[in-house]
Design a protein around this motif. Structure first.
Motif, short mmCIF file in Angstrom:
data_model
loop_
_atom_site.label_atom_id
_atom_site.label_comp_id
_atom_site.label_asym_id
_atom_site.label_seq_id
_atom_site.Cartn_x
_atom_site.Cartn_y
_atom_site.Cartn_z
N GLY A 326 66.65 29.07 23.62
CA GLY A 326 67.64 28.86 24.66
C GLY A 326 68.46 30.10 24.95
N MET A 327 68.80 30.86 23.94
CA MET A 327 69.53 32.11 24.14
C MET A 327 68.74 33.07 25.02
N LEU A 328 67.45 33.11 24.81
CA LEU A 328 66.59 33.96 25.65
C LEU A 328 66.54 33.43 27.08
N ASP A 329 66.38 32.10 27.22
CA ASP A 329 66.28 31.51 28.55
C ASP A 329 67.57 31.68 29.35
N LEU A 330 68.72 31.61 28.67
CA LEU A 330 70.01 31.72 29.36
C LEU A 330 70.43 33.17 29.59
N GLY A 331 69.67 34.10 29.06
CA GLY A 331 70.02 35.51 29.23
C GLY A 331 71.08 35.99 28.25
N LEU A 332 71.36 35.21 27.24
CA LEU A 332 72.31 35.65 26.21
C LEU A 332 71.67 36.70 25.31
N LEU A 333 70.36 36.59 25.13
CA LEU A 333 69.59 37.62 24.43
C LEU A 333 68.63 38.25 25.43
N ASP A 334 68.51 39.55 25.39
CA ASP A 334 67.65 40.31 26.31
C ASP A 334 66.27 40.46 25.69
N LYS A 335 65.27 39.84 26.34
CA LYS A 335 63.90 39.92 25.83
C LYS A 335 63.42 41.35 25.71
N ASN A 336 63.90 42.24 26.56
CA ASN A 336 63.47 43.63 26.50
C ASN A 336 64.02 44.35 25.27
N ILE A 337 65.04 43.79 24.69
CA ILE A 337 65.65 44.41 23.50
C ILE A 337 65.23 43.69 22.22
N VAL A 338 65.29 42.36 22.22
CA VAL A 338 65.03 41.62 20.98
C VAL A 338 63.59 41.14 20.87
N GLY A 339 62.83 41.18 21.95
CA GLY A 339 61.44 40.73 21.91
C GLY A 339 61.33 39.25 22.17
N ASN A 340 60.24 38.65 21.71
CA ASN A 340 60.02 37.22 21.92
C ASN A 340 60.78 36.39 20.90
N VAL A 341 60.56 35.08 20.91
CA VAL A 341 61.30 34.19 20.03
C VAL A 341 61.11 34.55 18.56
N ASP A 342 59.87 34.76 18.18
CA ASP A 342 59.59 35.10 16.77
C ASP A 342 60.26 36.41 16.38
N ASP A 343 60.21 37.38 17.26
CA ASP A 343 60.85 38.67 16.98
C ASP A 343 62.37 38.50 16.85
N ALA A 344 62.95 37.71 17.75
CA ALA A 344 64.40 37.51 17.73
C ALA A 344 64.86 36.79 16.47
N ILE A 345 64.03 35.85 15.99
CA ILE A 345 64.36 35.15 14.75
C ILE A 345 64.21 36.09 13.56
N ALA A 346 63.10 36.82 13.52
CA ALA A 346 62.86 37.73 12.40
C ALA A 346 63.94 38.81 12.33
N GLY A 347 64.40 39.26 13.51
CA GLY A 347 65.43 40.30 13.55
C GLY A 347 66.85 39.76 13.48
N LEU A 348 66.98 38.43 13.33
CA LEU A 348 68.29 37.77 13.23
C LEU A 348 69.17 38.01 14.46
N ALA A 349 68.54 38.24 15.61
CA ALA A 349 69.31 38.49 16.83
C ALA A 349 70.17 37.29 17.20
N TYR A 350 69.73 36.08 16.86
CA TYR A 350 70.46 34.85 17.19
C TYR A 350 71.82 34.80 16.51
N ARG A 351 72.01 35.57 15.43
CA ARG A 351 73.25 35.48 14.66
C ARG A 351 74.46 36.02 15.42
N GLN A 352 74.23 36.67 16.55
CA GLN A 352 75.38 37.03 17.38
C GLN A 352 76.10 35.78 17.87
N PHE A 353 75.34 34.69 18.05
CA PHE A 353 75.91 33.47 18.60
C PHE A 353 75.84 32.27 17.65
N TYR A 354 75.07 32.39 16.58
CA TYR A 354 74.94 31.30 15.61
C TYR A 354 74.80 31.90 14.22
#
Length: 456
Positions: A326-354
Motif C-alpha cells: 500500500g505504501m508503494l501504491d499510495l506513493g509514500l515509498l518511491d519504487k525507483n528508490i526502494v524497489g519492489n515489495v520484496d526489496d522494500a521489505i528486505a530493506g526495511l523501507a516500510y519502517r519510515q511509516f510502520y
C-alpha cells in the motif's frame, strides 16, 4: 472482596505445585506488591502483583503465598494482615488470616507479622527454592536472613535450599493459556472498553480537548464496573497520533484531525487493549480513508494467521506485506528508490511509516508475560513459538506519516492504528473486541448517531 469462585485459583496453585514436583519438589514464595507513597502520607492506588493474584484472588497488600511441594506433603499457605478494627475504620475491611483461609481456599493462613518466624521453619530441608529475585527488594533481604538462619542449623543435619528456580518462568507459561474464568473476564473487559471507544466517537468534535475524550472513556469504564484503566489512555489528535506512546492528552482537537485512541479498562484484574482511529469531523477525507483502509486490510491479513499452529510472527509478516504494498501504491515509498515489495521489505523501507510489532500477549498485564520464542530451544536464533488454543494476543498494525520531503503533503500527520483483542480457539480465533466500530462505514455511522444525543 472474595472472588465468586475460588476453584480457578486453587486449580492454579495445584498446577504450580505439580510443576514444582516435576522438578524435584521444593518451596515457592510469591509476594504481592507493596503500597507506594505518592506524596507525603498519600499513597498511589494499590494494585496487587499479577503473579500473586493469579494464584490467590486475594487483593490486600502485605501478603505472601508459600507453596510446599514435597512427596510427603503439599500445602498452600497465605500470610496476610490481621483483623484490626481500628485500622479498618480508616482504611477499610480486612479479611484476616482465619477468614482468608476459608474464603480463598488455602490450607493454612497466618498473620504477616509471623512471616520471619515461620519461614526458616518452612525452608528447612525444603528442597529447591522457587522464587524470583525480581520481586520486592525488601523480601530479597528477608529471604537472605531466613536462609542464613537455616544454614546455621547445618550441624543438626538441617539444610537450606541449594538450588533456586525462577518461579516466574513456570508461572509465565501457565498464564499464557487462559482458562474459562479468565476468558470470561477478558471478554467483559473488552466489551466495556469497546463501549467506551464508541462513546468517545459519539462525543468527539473539533474544538474539544483530548482530555475531554479521555474523561468519556473513564466514565464508561467506571459506570460498567471496571476498576481502572489497564494503562495510561492515549487520546492523540492530529500530529500527536504519530507519537506512538503519546499520553499528554492536552491538545485541542482541530477540524480535519484524525483522533487515535488507544485505551482499555481493567476488569477484575484483566486488561483490554483496543485502538481505534476516527475523524474529528465525523467523516474521513479521501487521503485519510486511503490510509485507514490500508491499515484495516493489514489487520485482516494478520488475523488470517490468528489460529492454533500458526507461528506467532506469521501475522506480523502478513501485515507488513500488505502495508508495504500500500505504501508503494499510495506513493509514500518511491519504487525507483526502494524497489519492489520484496526489496522494500528486505530493506526495511516500510519502517519510515510502520516501526512497531503487530501485537503482544494480553492478560493480567496489558503487555502480558510469556516468551515469544520457542522455550524448548536456546540461543539467539530460537524460532518464534506457535500459537495455542487459549492464548490471547492483540493485533495492531498502524501507519504514522510524519511530514517529510519524500511524502505527499495530503498524507502529512495521518496517524492510524487499529487494534483488537484476539482469543485463539480450537477452530480459529474469537475477536473479543468485535463489537467496537471499526470499518469506515461503522465509524462514520457511530459518529452520526451522536447528533441527536450529544449536543455540541
Amino acid at each position: 472482596m472474595a472472588p465468586a469462585s475460588i476453584a480457578p485459583f486453587q486449580a492454579r496453585r495445584q498446577q504450580l505445585i505439580a510443576l514444582m514436583m516435576e522438578q524435584g519438589g521444593g518451596i515457592a514464595i510469591i509476594p504481592t506488591a507493596r503500597e507506594l507513597i505518592r506524596n507525603n502520607d498519600n499513597h498511589f492506588p494499590f494494585r496487587h502483583d499479577s503473579y500473586f493474584y493469579y494464584l490467590s484472588g486475594f487483593s490486600e497488600p502485605e501478603a505472601v503465598i508459600v507453596l510446599i511441594a514435597q512427596a510427603e506433603q503439599q500445602r498452600s499457605i497465605l500470610f496476610c494482615r490481621e483483623k484490626d478494627p481500628e485500622h479498618e475504620i480508616w482504611d477499610g475491611f480486612r479479611f484476616g488470616p482465619t477468614a482468608a483461609q476459608s474464603n480463598f481456599g488455602f490450607d493454612f493462613a497466618y498473620p504477616i507479622e509471623s512471616l520471619n518466624d515461620k519461614m526458616p521453619e518452612l525452608l528447612a530441608d525444603a528442597g529447591k527454592l522457587f522464587y524470583s529475585n525480581q520481586t520486592e527488594p525488601h523480601l530479597n533481604h528477608q529471604l537472605s536472613q531466613w536462609m542464613q538462619t537455616v544454614r546455621g542449623k547445618s550441624r543438626s543435619g538441617i539444610s537450606a535450599p541449594a538450588i533456586t528456580i525462577d518461579v516466574r518462568e513456570l508461572l509465565d507459561e501457565m498464564r499464557l493459556i487462559k482458562d474459562p474464568h479468565e476468558i470470561a473476564l477478558m471478554q467483559r473487559a473488552a466489551s466495556i472498553s469497546g463501549a467506551a471507544h464508541a462513546r468517545a466517537m459519539r462525543h468527539a468534535r473539533p474544538g474539544q480537548f483530548e482530555y475531554e475524550l479521555e474523561a468519556e472513556l473513564l466514565h464508561e469504564f467506571r459506570r460498567h464496573g471496571a476498576q481502572a484503566p489497564a494503562y495510561g489512555s492515549i487520546v492523540a489528535s492530529g500530529a500527536n497520533a504519530c507519537v506512538l506512546h503519546y499520553q499528554h492528552n492536552q491538545a485541542q482537537i482541530r477540524e480535519g484531525d484524525l483522533i487515535l485512541i488507544d485505551a482499555g479498562c481493567e476488569f477484575d484484574s484483566y486488561a483490554a487493549d483496543i485502538t481505534r482511529t476516527f475523524p474529528a469531523s465525523g467523516k474521513f477525507s479521501a487521503a485519510q480513508k486511503n490510509v485507514y483502509n490500508l491499515v484495516l486490510n493489514a489487520q485482516q491479513a494478520a488475523m488470517a494467521w490468528a489460529r492454533a499452529g500458526a507461528v506467532y510472527m506469521d501475522g506480523h509478516h502478513a501485515a507488513v506485506r500488505v502495508l508495504t504494498e500500500g505504501m508503494l501504491d499510495l506513493g509514500l515509498l518511491d519504487k525507483n528508490i526502494v524497489g519492489n515489495v520484496d526489496d522494500a521489505i528486505a530493506g526495511l523501507a516500510y519502517r519510515q511509516f510502520y516501526m512497531h510489532g503487530t501485537g503482544h500477549w494480553l492478560g493480567l498485564d496489558v503487555h502480558d508475560v510469556g516468551r515469544y520464542r520457542d522455550v524448548q530451544k536456546m540461543g539467539d536464533e530460537r524460532p518464534y513459538r506457535r500459537l495455542q488454543e487459549g492464548m490471547v494476543i492483540t493485533i495492531e498494525p498502524g501507519m504514522y506519516v510524519r511530514p517529510a520531503d519524500n511524502v505527499p503533503e495530503q498524507y502529512w500527520n495521518i496517524g492510524i492504528r487499529i487494534e483488537d483483542d484476539i482469543l485463539i480457539t480450537a477452530d480459529g480465533h474469537l475477536n473479543l473486541s468485535r463489537d467496537t466500530p471499526k470499518t469506515v462505514a461503522e465509524i462514520e455511522a457511530e459518529m452520526r448517531s451522536a447528533t441527536s444525543v450529544c449536543p455540541a
